[in-house]
Design a protein around this motif. Structure first.
Motif, PDB file in Angstrom:
ATOM      1  N   HIS A 166      -2.377  47.069 112.613  1.00  0.00           N
ATOM      2  CA  HIS A 166      -1.272  46.559 113.423  1.00  0.00           C
ATOM      3  C   HIS A 166      -0.714  47.729 114.244  1.00  0.00           C
ATOM      4  O   HIS A 166      -1.132  48.874 114.050  1.00  0.00           O
ATOM      5  N   GLN A 167       0.219  47.446 115.133  1.00  0.00           N
ATOM      6  CA  GLN A 167       0.883  48.498 115.911  1.00  0.00           C
ATOM      7  C   GLN A 167       2.394  48.329 115.775  1.00  0.00           C
ATOM      8  O   GLN A 167       2.909  47.216 115.868  1.00  0.00           O
ATOM      9  N   GLU A 168       3.076  49.422 115.539  1.00  0.00           N
ATOM     10  CA  GLU A 168       4.540  49.462 115.541  1.00  0.00           C
ATOM     11  C   GLU A 168       4.956  50.688 116.326  1.00  0.00           C
ATOM     12  O   GLU A 168       4.389  51.767 116.137  1.00  0.00           O
ATOM     13  N   LYS A 169       5.937  50.520 117.198  1.00  0.00           N
ATOM     14  CA  LYS A 169       6.445  51.629 118.015  1.00  0.00           C
ATOM     15  C   LYS A 169       5.307  52.355 118.729  1.00  0.00           C
ATOM     16  O   LYS A 169       5.315  53.568 118.877  1.00  0.00           O
ATOM     17  N   GLY A 170       4.274  51.595 119.137  1.00  0.00           N
ATOM     18  CA  GLY A 170       3.145  52.175 119.845  1.00  0.00           C
ATOM     19  C   GLY A 170       2.188  52.967 118.973  1.00  0.00           C
ATOM     20  O   GLY A 170       1.275  53.608 119.482  1.00  0.00           O
ATOM     21  N   GLN A 171       2.384  52.918 117.679  1.00  0.00           N
ATOM     22  CA  GLN A 171       1.551  53.676 116.745  1.00  0.00           C
ATOM     23  C   GLN A 171       0.711  52.739 115.886  1.00  0.00           C
ATOM     24  O   GLN A 171       1.200  51.697 115.444  1.00  0.00           O
ATOM     25  N   PRO A 172      -0.547  53.087 115.600  1.00  0.00           N
ATOM     26  CA  PRO A 172      -1.351  52.256 114.701  1.00  0.00           C
ATOM     27  C   PRO A 172      -0.849  52.409 113.267  1.00  0.00           C
ATOM     28  O   PRO A 172      -0.532  53.514 112.822  1.00  0.00           O
ATOM     29  N   VAL A 173      -0.746  51.288 112.573  1.00  0.00           N
ATOM     30  CA  VAL A 173      -0.350  51.291 111.167  1.00  0.00           C
ATOM     31  C   VAL A 173      -1.304  50.382 110.391  1.00  0.00           C
ATOM     32  O   VAL A 173      -1.954  49.513 110.963  1.00  0.00           O
ATOM     33  N   ASP A 194       3.538  47.333 101.989  1.00  0.00           N
ATOM     34  CA  ASP A 194       3.617  48.688 102.510  1.00  0.00           C
ATOM     35  C   ASP A 194       3.195  48.724 103.974  1.00  0.00           C
ATOM     36  O   ASP A 194       2.382  47.918 104.424  1.00  0.00           O
ATOM     37  N   VAL A 195       3.776  49.668 104.701  1.00  0.00           N
ATOM     38  CA  VAL A 195       3.363  50.001 106.071  1.00  0.00           C
ATOM     39  C   VAL A 195       2.907  51.447 106.001  1.00  0.00           C
ATOM     40  O   VAL A 195       3.688  52.333 105.666  1.00  0.00           O
ATOM     41  N   MET A 196       1.636  51.685 106.278  1.00  0.00           N
ATOM     42  CA  MET A 196       1.069  53.028 106.169  1.00  0.00           C
ATOM     43  C   MET A 196       0.863  53.617 107.563  1.00  0.00           C
ATOM     44  O   MET A 196       0.198  53.016 108.401  1.00  0.00           O
ATOM     45  N   TRP A 197       1.463  54.790 107.771  1.00  0.00           N
ATOM     46  CA  TRP A 197       1.426  55.484 109.048  1.00  0.00           C
ATOM     47  C   TRP A 197       0.349  56.553 109.031  1.00  0.00           C
ATOM     48  O   TRP A 197      -0.103  56.966 107.979  1.00  0.00           O
ATOM     49  N   ARG A 198       0.001  57.042 110.207  1.00  0.00           N
ATOM     50  CA  ARG A 198      -1.047  58.070 110.324  1.00  0.00           C
ATOM     51  C   ARG A 198      -0.600  59.441 109.859  1.00  0.00           C
ATOM     52  O   ARG A 198      -1.438  60.299 109.593  1.00  0.00           O
ATOM     53  N   ALA A 239       5.865  58.392 109.013  1.00  0.00           N
ATOM     54  CA  ALA A 239       6.352  57.613 107.870  1.00  0.00           C
ATOM     55  C   ALA A 239       7.823  57.918 107.603  1.00  0.00           C
ATOM     56  O   ALA A 239       8.628  57.006 107.374  1.00  0.00           O
ATOM     57  N   ARG A 240       8.196  59.192 107.654  1.00  0.00           N
ATOM     58  CA  ARG A 240       9.598  59.569 107.440  1.00  0.00           C
ATOM     59  C   ARG A 240      10.494  59.050 108.578  1.00  0.00           C
ATOM     60  O   ARG A 240      11.587  58.548 108.340  1.00  0.00           O
ATOM     61  N   LYS A 241      10.000  59.178 109.803  1.00  0.00           N
ATOM     62  CA  LYS A 241      10.781  58.761 110.969  1.00  0.00           C
ATOM     63  C   LYS A 241      11.127  57.276 110.917  1.00  0.00           C
ATOM     64  O   LYS A 241      12.242  56.878 111.264  1.00  0.00           O
ATOM     65  N   TYR A 242      10.189  56.453 110.482  1.00  0.00           N
ATOM     66  CA  TYR A 242      10.390  54.998 110.494  1.00  0.00           C
ATOM     67  C   TYR A 242      10.617  54.409 109.095  1.00  0.00           C
ATOM     68  O   TYR A 242      10.563  53.191 108.921  1.00  0.00           O
TER      69      TYR A 242
END
Length: 114
Positions: A66-73, A85-89, A94-97
């Motif tokens: 998926h994409q959140e805030k223009g970032q792939p998750v 869970d939402v896993m960031w790159r 991860a901390r920011k969001y």
């Protein structure tokens, strides 16, 4: 796939895998580290559904890109309990969001609805 230090092989399972086969102890023992992986759609999110090879009930896990805030998750969605869970790159993203509630994920329930 490696999760919590446990290695699991993912295989596509035939739709005609029978209840009799699921209950067969020999098959259960031989497939302890094998999971059934099939494509699915849950509340509009397409992903790979993973379940124990002989599992016939209970929650399964769906992983969807998926994409959140223009970032792939990578989303981890439970079939019985919504978004897990939402896993960031990166740890920085991860901390920011970490405390952001994304409106498009609310329909999944779970952590998105908190």
């Amino acid at each position: 796939m490696v999760a919590d230090g446990e290695k699991t092989e993912l295989h596509h399972q035939s739709a005609n895998f029978s209840e009799k086969q699921r209950q067969n102890r020999d098959i259960q023992n031989k497939t302890m580290h094998i999971a059934a992986a099939n494509m699915t759609n849950i509340n509009g999110f397409s992903g790979i559904c993973i379940a124990g090879w002989c599992q016939n009930a209970g929650e399964k896990t769906v992983y969807a890109l998926h994409q959140e805030k223009g970032q792939p998750v990578l989303l981890e969605i439970g079939t019985a309990g919504g978004l897990h869970d939402v896993m960031w790159r990166s740890p920085q993203l991860a901390r920011k969001y970490a405390h952001t509630k994304f409106a498009d994920l609310r329909k999944l329930g779970g952590i998105a609805a908190e």
